[in-house]
Write an enzyme that holds these catalytic residues in place. Sequence first.
Site, mmCIF file in Angstrom:
data_model
loop_
_atom_site.group_PDB
_atom_site.id
_atom_site.type_symbol
_atom_site.label_atom_id
_atom_site.label_comp_id
_atom_site.label_asym_id
_atom_site.label_seq_id
_atom_site.Cartn_x
_atom_site.Cartn_y
_atom_site.Cartn_z
ATOM 1 N N HIS A 120 0.811 -1.222 0.000
ATOM 2 C CA HIS A 120 0.000 0.000 0.000
ATOM 3 C C HIS A 120 0.845 1.274 0.000
ATOM 4 C CE1 HIS A 120 -3.387 2.592 1.730
ATOM 5 N NE2 HIS A 120 -3.963 1.975 0.722
ATOM 6 N N LYS A 122 3.079 4.492 -1.092
ATOM 7 C CA LYS A 122 3.027 5.450 -2.182
ATOM 8 C C LYS A 122 4.252 6.330 -1.998
ATOM 9 C CE LYS A 122 -1.508 5.080 -0.612
ATOM 10 N NZ LYS A 122 -1.788 3.867 -1.336
ATOM 11 N N ASP A 127 17.375 9.389 -7.222
ATOM 12 C CA ASP A 127 18.844 9.412 -7.068
ATOM 13 C C ASP A 127 19.280 9.063 -5.641
ATOM 14 O OD1 ASP A 127 19.191 10.054 -9.728
ATOM 15 O OD2 ASP A 127 19.438 12.202 -9.377
#
Lengths: 176, 176
Positions: A120, A122, A127
Amino acid sequence: ARVTEVLFFPCESSCVERLFASGDASKQPCPCGMSHSLKDDSFSRLLFHLLSARVSLDVCVFSFSNTELSRAVLHLHTRGVCVRVIVDRDYMYITGSQIGMLRKAGVPVRHELSRAVHMHHKFAVVDGRLLVCGSLNWTMTAVQSNQENLLVTDDPAVVAPYRGQFQRLWLANDPA
Amino acid sequence: ARVTEVLFFPCESSCVERLFASGDASKQPCPCGMSHSLKDDSFSRLLFHLLSARVSLDVCVFSFSNTELSRAVLHLHTRGVCVRVIVDRDYMYITGSQIGMLRKAGVPVRHELSRAVHMHHKFAVVDGRLLVCGSLNWTMTAVQSNQENLLVTDDPAVVAPYRGQFQRLWLANDPA
Ligand SMILES: [Zn+2]
Ligand SMILES: [Zn+2]
């Protein structure tokens, strides 16, 4: 230079062509007909930070169906940036999912193999030094219609644990 | 004292009674039969930070069905902490939702009134100074079964925009 930005959504649509353009192309007038506001909207800032990747982009998102964000990932992949994507097992085949297309283009994608109900997260790490995290899934609805937040930070005390977690999830979900 | 913690889930269940106990009660041996690990797990850290509220707790979450978290909110409300909750319109009546119970107990709850598809935030602000934000909804599944993240920070550059956004959403969703 510390980066700390908080972005809120939903966000009005505006043209993002200049973010993808380089050299002379970025100086041409844009024929798209959309808004070209001088003040950056949240989505433009998100794209700007993702497209700043020069070496690597690690993306760990529940759902990935936003066509502009998949365009950004492909753009980076084509430029030689090492992109890795982890997605949820169940949501990778939803309508509009960009995962099949990314895989066809050669972007390495792994999905949750464990018995976790959902992957779940996000978040994305640019870099290895810049973190984007919050409530926003990489969908059109999230950007254009939901109340959402994203934090962008390069504070090493914050970025390092997310970088470590990405690496753990990447290795734990190796299908080989 | 800067606070920067990153918490990952899923998280093993362990006893959180000592976090609710005070005075002599906190010194009694606990009869629960659960794990009482000395090293705090992610969920205990989350509860610890929420229960540190002395003045106010602002909660803005898509889905709120976790009974331990609703117990924490009620505990604070009973102690006189000013609690406010904003939730999604469609998810406030799902099975196990704690919203009805919180309202009955007198906790002010507002839900998204706008045409936003979802109020998808998952953040809380403790005493206006500490932010908890990430992918974690306030459900049992999120804590015990999903891959999730939470960032806990008192960096004013991060906390202030979330505090402002809570206030905007609170006023925009006044049903009166
Ligand atoms: Zn344009
Ligand atoms: Zn116990």
